[in-house]
Design an enzyme around this catalytic site. Structure first.
Site, short mmCIF file in Angstrom:
data_model
loop_
_atom_site.label_atom_id
_atom_site.label_comp_id
_atom_site.label_asym_id
_atom_site.label_seq_id
_atom_site.Cartn_x
_atom_site.Cartn_y
_atom_site.Cartn_z
CB THR A 75 8.85 67.46 -20.97
OG1 THR A 75 7.77 69.06 -20.84
CG2 THR A 75 7.56 66.38 -19.83
CE1 TYR A 90 5.73 64.03 -23.86
CE2 TYR A 90 5.33 65.73 -23.70
CZ TYR A 90 6.24 65.28 -24.06
OH TYR A 90 8.25 65.45 -24.39
N1 LIG Z 1 11.85 68.02 -28.32
C1 LIG Z 1 11.31 68.90 -26.89
O1 LIG Z 1 11.44 70.32 -26.62
C2 LIG Z 1 11.18 68.50 -25.91
C3 LIG Z 1 10.69 68.64 -24.81
C4 LIG Z 1 10.64 67.98 -23.27
C5 LIG Z 1 11.00 67.03 -23.31
N2 LIG Z 1 11.47 66.04 -24.52
C6 LIG Z 1 11.33 64.95 -24.60
O2 LIG Z 1 12.68 64.37 -25.04
C7 LIG Z 1 12.93 63.10 -25.71
C8 LIG Z 1 13.72 63.36 -26.49
O3 LIG Z 1 12.96 63.83 -27.85
P1 LIG Z 1 13.32 64.25 -29.37
O4 LIG Z 1 12.16 65.94 -29.78
O5 LIG Z 1 14.12 64.12 -29.16
O6 LIG Z 1 12.17 63.37 -29.91
P2 LIG Z 1 12.74 62.18 -31.34
O7 LIG Z 1 11.30 61.65 -31.61
O8 LIG Z 1 13.65 63.22 -32.53
O9 LIG Z 1 13.47 61.37 -30.44
C9 LIG Z 1 12.75 59.86 -29.84
C10 LIG Z 1 13.71 58.43 -30.56
O10 LIG Z 1 12.89 57.62 -29.69
C11 LIG Z 1 12.83 57.04 -30.78
N3 LIG Z 1 11.33 55.62 -30.62
C12 LIG Z 1 10.57 56.56 -29.97
N4 LIG Z 1 9.75 55.31 -29.80
C13 LIG Z 1 10.15 54.24 -29.54
C14 LIG Z 1 10.20 52.77 -29.06
N5 LIG Z 1 9.14 52.64 -28.48
N6 LIG Z 1 11.47 51.94 -29.54
C15 LIG Z 1 13.33 52.57 -29.37
N7 LIG Z 1 12.72 53.60 -29.34
C16 LIG Z 1 11.48 54.94 -29.76
C17 LIG Z 1 12.70 57.54 -32.41
O11 LIG Z 1 12.60 56.55 -32.50
C18 LIG Z 1 13.77 58.39 -31.76
O12 LIG Z 1 14.77 58.22 -32.74
C19 LIG Z 1 11.27 62.44 -25.78
O13 LIG Z 1 11.20 61.45 -24.12
C20 LIG Z 1 10.73 64.16 -25.28
O14 LIG Z 1 9.46 63.55 -24.45
C21 LIG Z 1 11.33 66.71 -25.86
#
Ligand SMILES: NC(=O)c1ccc[n+]([C@@H]2O[C@H](COP(=O)([O-])OP(=O)(O)OC[C@H]3O[C@@H](n4cnc5c(N)ncnc54)[C@H](O)[C@@H]3O)[C@@H](O)[C@H]2O)c1
Length: 333
Positions: free
Chosen positions: A119, A143
């Site tokens: 990120t 985070y």
């Molecule tokens: N949304 C954004 O703008 C953004 C920006 C930068 C980075 N990210 C990173 O991208 C990734 C995905 O983000 P997102 O927005 O799709 O989030 P999200 O919460 O929709 O997806 C995360 C997924 O991981 C699963 N998960 C969480 N903990 C778990 C565990 N202990 N074991 C197994 N599964 C688990 C959840 O059930 C979910 O399906 C994350 O790593 C986040 O840090 C997101």
């Protein structure tokens, strides 16, 4: 090579599910591993779903041994920066402990290369108008530190054990693919576009604009919104590059265009033809004035260029959030 398996850990979530769509369109066999703590069964529809926690190394190892993925894409994490300030322990547990578990499971299964969701929050306060990968990394919240710690673990495992990995540092993921039944559904929702839309749909009373006194063109905070399908495309490219033998690298993923909160509000009002009920509040501590990516390295090495506009993002998001499907969307498993 088409037909190879790719294991998508966290593939039932927002960015993960859109990446599963792109991987399957590119000819890969997708396997999702997700605890469903924040993911959705309905999004895990591009291949088998293995329910499990990333911290359960034995279960994850068994899944890797069975499907023999050519690459792993790792999304699973806790993502709410504000929550990580109030209660950091679970963030370190899942985001750092989870990566260690994944690395241990990979190590006993031939070390398939990993594409990792990092990120722009690993950079912290921006020192330059746009951020490239050489910008110093000093996160502003736990985070961001968990993601930086994970990057460090990947680097050390590459040096010591030859475990290959690519870290994709996303800026603001936005938009969705409602035509494929995929949307954004976080709980709690903290992202500006869905929050603006919730205020129009009566799912929230109003929309809060935090700060109008930033040094930006209209005084509101500027961010780099990149369409989730463009992000998904970058994952396919990064996975392919690793499968073809690359050692892996770090890449920023953004459009290079900043959009202010007021510009988001205008775009949402255009797409919906409605007026957002606005409440104005002071800046939130720790929010930077502007965070905009320089993604030249991803363009050079991965041939990646985002192709979708802000209006594409907002139109898709509005189609999803205003749909019957999203309004009755079941929370959690
Ligand atoms: N949304 C954004 O703008 C953004 C920006 C930068 C980075 N990210 C990173 O991208 C990734 C995905 O983000 P997102 O927005 O799709 O989030 P999200 O919460 O929709 O997806 C995360 C997924 O991981 C699963 N998960 C969480 N903990 C778990 C565990 N202990 N074991 C197994 N599964 C688990 C959840 O059930 C979910 O399906 C994350 O790593 C986040 O840090 C997101």
């Amino acid at each position: 090579m088409a037909g190879e398996a790719v294991l998508v850990v966290g593939g039932a979530g927002y960015i993960g599910s859109h990446t599963c769509l792109a991987l399957s369109q590119a000819g890969y066999r997708v396997v999702v591993y997700d605890s469903l703590i924040h993911g959705h069964r309905a999004f895990a529809k591009f291949g088998p779903l293995e329910i499990g926690d990333v911290r359960d190394t034995a279960r994850l190892s068994d899944v890797i041994a069975r499907y023999k993925p050519a690459a792993i894409v790792h999304f699973a994490a806790l993502i709410e920066a504000g929550g990580s300030v109030r209660d950091p322990a679970p963030f370190y547990d899942v985001n750092v402990g989870g990566v260690l578990s994944l690395l241990n499971a990979a190590r006993v299964n031939g070390q398939p290369p990993v594409v990792f969701s990092s990120t722009c929050a690993t950079y912290g306060a921006p020192l330059t108008p746009t951020l490239d990968e050489t910008h110093p990394q000093w996160p502003l919240n736990p985070y961001g530190w968990t993601k930086l710690a994970a990057e460090r673990m990947f680097a050390d495992h590459r040096t010591a054990y030859g475990q290959r990995s690519t870290w994709l540092r996303y800026f603001n993921a936005a938009g969705c693919a409602p035509e494929h039944g995929l949307g954004e559904h976080h709980d709690p929702e903290t992202h500006v576009i869905p929050l603006a839309m919730f205020s129009l749909l009566g799912r929230r009373k109003d929309f809060t604009l935090f700060g109008e006194d930033y040094e930006t063109r209209d005084g509101t905070a500027v961010r780099d919104y990149v369409h989730v399908l463009d992000l998904a495309d970058a994952h396919v490219r990064a996975a392919r590059q690793l499968i073809d033998g690359a050692a892996g690298d770090a890449y920023n993923l953004g459009t290079g265009d900043g959009t202010s909160v007021k510009e988001i509000i205008a775009a949402v009002e255009r797409a919906s033809n409605r007026k957002i009920p606005l409440v104005k509040a002071d800046r939130r501590p720790g929010d930077a004035a502007a965070l905009v990516a320089n993604s030249a390295k991803a363009a050079r090495d991965l041939g990646w260029r985002p192709t979708r506009s802000l209006d594409d993002i907002v139109r898709g998001a509005w189609a999803w959030h205003a749909s019957e499907e999203a309004s009755v969307f079941p929370p959690g498993p």
